[in-house]
Design a protein around this motif. Structure first.
Motif, PDB file in Angstrom:
ATOM      1  N   LEU A  11      29.098  33.642  21.332  1.00 50.27           N
ATOM      2  CA  LEU A  11      29.843  34.572  20.484  1.00 50.27           C
ATOM      3  C   LEU A  11      29.700  35.999  20.995  1.00 50.27           C
ATOM      4  N   LEU A  12      28.498  36.380  21.397  1.00 52.84           N
ATOM      5  CA  LEU A  12      28.292  37.736  21.898  1.00 52.84           C
ATOM      6  C   LEU A  12      29.086  37.964  23.181  1.00 52.84           C
ATOM      7  N   ASN A  13      29.152  36.958  24.052  1.00 54.81           N
ATOM      8  CA  ASN A  13      29.941  37.090  25.279  1.00 54.81           C
ATOM      9  C   ASN A  13      31.422  37.266  24.976  1.00 54.81           C
ATOM     10  N   ILE A  14      31.908  36.560  23.962  1.00 59.61           N
ATOM     11  CA  ILE A  14      33.318  36.703  23.581  1.00 59.61           C
ATOM     12  C   ILE A  14      33.565  38.074  22.965  1.00 59.61           C
ATOM     13  N   LEU A  15      32.686  38.503  22.070  1.00 59.15           N
ATOM     14  CA  LEU A  15      32.838  39.826  21.473  1.00 59.15           C
ATOM     15  C   LEU A  15      32.719  40.925  22.517  1.00 59.15           C
ATOM     16  N   GLY A  16      31.912  40.677  23.556  1.00 59.94           N
ATOM     17  CA  GLY A  16      31.762  41.642  24.639  1.00 59.94           C
ATOM     18  C   GLY A  16      32.856  41.575  25.677  1.00 59.94           C
ATOM     19  N   LEU A  17      33.855  40.727  25.448  1.00 61.72           N
ATOM     20  CA  LEU A  17      35.011  40.570  26.343  1.00 61.72           C
ATOM     21  C   LEU A  17      34.590  40.064  27.715  1.00 61.72           C
ATOM     22  N   LEU A  18      33.507  39.293  27.738  1.00 61.68           N
ATOM     23  CA  LEU A  18      33.029  38.691  28.974  1.00 61.68           C
ATOM     24  C   LEU A  18      33.517  37.254  29.133  1.00 61.68           C
ATOM     25  N   GLU A  19      33.877  36.623  28.014  1.00 62.84           N
ATOM     26  CA  GLU A  19      34.475  35.295  28.009  1.00 62.84           C
ATOM     27  C   GLU A  19      35.666  35.317  27.061  1.00 62.84           C
ATOM     28  N   ARG A  20      36.578  34.391  27.286  1.00 58.82           N
ATOM     29  CA  ARG A  20      37.724  34.255  26.395  1.00 58.82           C
ATOM     30  C   ARG A  20      37.515  33.043  25.488  1.00 58.82           C
ATOM     31  N   PRO A  21      37.962  33.132  24.238  1.00 58.16           N
ATOM     32  CA  PRO A  21      37.883  31.955  23.370  1.00 58.16           C
ATOM     33  C   PRO A  21      38.865  30.885  23.832  1.00 58.16           C
ATOM     34  N   THR A  22      38.610  29.652  23.433  1.00 59.13           N
ATOM     35  CA  THR A  22      39.533  28.564  23.736  1.00 59.13           C
ATOM     36  C   THR A  22      40.757  28.638  22.837  1.00 59.13           C
ATOM     37  N   SER A  23      40.549  29.028  21.586  1.00 59.16           N
ATOM     38  CA  SER A  23      41.665  29.161  20.634  1.00 59.16           C
ATOM     39  C   SER A  23      41.267  30.141  19.551  1.00 59.16           C
ATOM     40  N   GLY A  24      42.264  30.573  18.796  1.00 65.52           N
ATOM     41  CA  GLY A  24      42.021  31.484  17.691  1.00 65.52           C
ATOM     42  C   GLY A  24      42.391  32.917  18.021  1.00 65.52           C
ATOM     43  N   GLU A  25      42.255  33.780  17.042  1.00 66.08           N
ATOM     44  CA  GLU A  25      42.638  35.194  17.149  1.00 66.08           C
ATOM     45  C   GLU A  25      41.396  36.064  17.262  1.00 66.08           C
ATOM     46  N   HIS A  26      41.462  37.024  18.160  1.00 64.72           N
ATOM     47  CA  HIS A  26      40.386  37.996  18.361  1.00 64.72           C
ATOM     48  C   HIS A  26      41.044  39.360  18.475  1.00 64.72           C
ATOM     49  N   ARG A  27      40.816  40.205  17.484  1.00 64.06           N
ATOM     50  CA  ARG A  27      41.372  41.557  17.492  1.00 64.06           C
ATOM     51  C   ARG A  27      40.242  42.576  17.504  1.00 64.06           C
ATOM     52  N   LEU A  28      40.375  43.582  18.368  1.00 57.86           N
ATOM     53  CA  LEU A  28      39.405  44.663  18.484  1.00 57.86           C
ATOM     54  C   LEU A  28      40.164  45.975  18.473  1.00 57.86           C
ATOM     55  N   LEU A  29      39.834  46.830  17.520  1.00 55.35           N
ATOM     56  CA  LEU A  29      40.532  48.107  17.362  1.00 55.35           C
ATOM     57  C   LEU A  29      42.051  47.897  17.280  1.00 55.35           C
ATOM     58  N   GLY A  30      42.433  46.831  16.608  1.00 56.62           N
ATOM     59  CA  GLY A  30      43.837  46.548  16.381  1.00 56.62           C
ATOM     60  C   GLY A  30      44.543  45.832  17.508  1.00 56.62           C
ATOM     61  N   GLN A  31      43.872  45.641  18.637  1.00 56.77           N
ATOM     62  CA  GLN A  31      44.503  44.979  19.783  1.00 56.77           C
ATOM     63  C   GLN A  31      44.197  43.485  19.775  1.00 56.77           C
ATOM     64  N   ALA A  32      45.219  42.687  20.071  1.00 52.99           N
ATOM     65  CA  ALA A  32      45.047  41.241  20.179  1.00 52.99           C
ATOM     66  C   ALA A  32      44.408  40.940  21.528  1.00 52.99           C
ATOM     67  N   VAL A  33      43.101  40.784  21.525  1.00 54.31           N
ATOM     68  CA  VAL A  33      42.336  40.660  22.761  1.00 54.31           C
ATOM     69  C   VAL A  33      42.766  39.445  23.576  1.00 54.31           C
ATOM     70  N   GLN A  34      43.076  38.358  22.888  1.00 55.32           N
ATOM     71  CA  GLN A  34      43.407  37.121  23.597  1.00 55.32           C
ATOM     72  C   GLN A  34      44.680  37.248  24.425  1.00 55.32           C
ATOM     73  N   ASP A  35      45.475  38.283  24.181  1.00 54.34           N
ATOM     74  CA  ASP A  35      46.727  38.472  24.916  1.00 54.34           C
ATOM     75  C   ASP A  35      46.598  39.425  26.102  1.00 54.34           C
ATOM     76  N   LEU A  36      45.428  40.018  26.295  1.00 56.59           N
ATOM     77  CA  LEU A  36      45.262  41.044  27.321  1.00 56.59           C
ATOM     78  C   LEU A  36      44.976  40.432  28.690  1.00 56.59           C
ATOM     79  N   ALA A  37      45.489  41.078  29.723  1.00 59.40           N
ATOM     80  CA  ALA A  37      45.177  40.698  31.098  1.00 59.40           C
ATOM     81  C   ALA A  37      43.752  41.134  31.429  1.00 59.40           C
ATOM     82  N   ASP A  38      43.218  40.625  32.530  1.00 62.15           N
ATOM     83  CA  ASP A  38      41.828  40.900  32.893  1.00 62.15           C
ATOM     84  C   ASP A  38      41.557  42.390  33.067  1.00 62.15           C
TER      85      ASP A  38
END
Length: 237
Positions: free
Chosen positions: A54-81
């Motif tokens: 979970l910490l790696n995902i919150l730290g943007l070091l890993e991507r989740p397999t499914s679900g929504e992750h928003r940080l400061l209003g941005q949909a993290v799962q949609d961002l390029a590397d």
């Protein structure tokens, strides 16, 4: 929690490794979680509960397999590397169990390192901020010392100041006192709370120490990849 105060939101977030393979394992199961700006939160749970993932995902070091992750209003799962790298650098700070200071750098040079990496140089304003942060964590007289000249607790204070250098919205701290004795742990944690009280940065602290967890404003307990408990607590005055 309204949009103005929301820092982070997870909805149905899951993480599976080795998908489709005989050794497939699901580590996180449909997590729903929100953090507000400026919160001071403990993340606890037994070994193997999914805290590191979970910490790696919150730290943007890993991507989740499914679900929504928003940080400061941005949909993290949609961002390029490259966009993830930018967001990580601008929005997040990290404190680990081991300080990971550069041995050839002074305390001040270690603190200003994030600015050097981001901008390619350290200007007068950034140097002044680094000095102010070291004063804030009680190291005004140690700015020119290298890590080998500092105690373990002092090194961890340098790491705290470094994490705050770029004024992140969220600090992720993974067992920040786990390598310290009880007295040093209490001192570092006291400084975390003090630094938190002086700004608007949120803290999410992974800890196995129930004493420290109880001194946070909120405790989230992860068991077998699921949130088993999420409670507000009353920190000491």
């Amino acid at each position: 929690m309204n949009d103005a105060t929301e820092l982070l939101r997870l909805r149905g977030l899951s993480k599976t490794y080795n998908t489709g393979q005989p050794n497939e394992v699901q580590v996180l199961h449909a997590l729903d979680l929100s953090l507000a700006r400026g919160e001071f939160v403990a993340l606890i749970g037994p070994s193997g509960s999914g805290k590191s993932t979970l910490l790696n995902i919150l730290g943007l070091l890993e991507r989740p397999t499914s679900g929504e992750h928003r940080l400061l209003g941005q949909a993290v799962q949609d961002l390029a590397d490259d966009e993830l790298t930018r967001l990580r650098r601008e929005a997040l700070g990290f404190v680990f169990q081991f300080h990971h200071l550069l041995p050839a750098f002074s305390a001040l040079e270690n603190v200003t390192l994030p600015a050097l990496v981001r901008d390619g140089h350290v200007g007068a304003a950034q140097r002044a901020r680094g000095q102010a942060l070291l004063r804030a964590v009680g190291l005004a007289d140690a700015m020119d010392r290298r890590p080998a000249q500092l105690s373990g607790g002092m090194q961890q204070r340098v790491a705290m100041a470094r994490a705050l250098m770029l004024e992140p919205a969220l600090i992720l701290a993974d067992e920040p006192t786990g390598n310290l004795d009880t007295a040093s742990s209490d001192e570092v944690f006291r400084l975390l709370r003090e630094v938190h009280s002086q700004g608007h940065t949120a803290f999410l602290i992974v800890t196995h120490d129930p004493r420290l967890a109880a001194r946070c404003d909120r405790i989230i307990e992860l068991v077998d990849g699921r949130i088993a408990r999420d409670v507000l607590t009353q920190p000491p005055a």
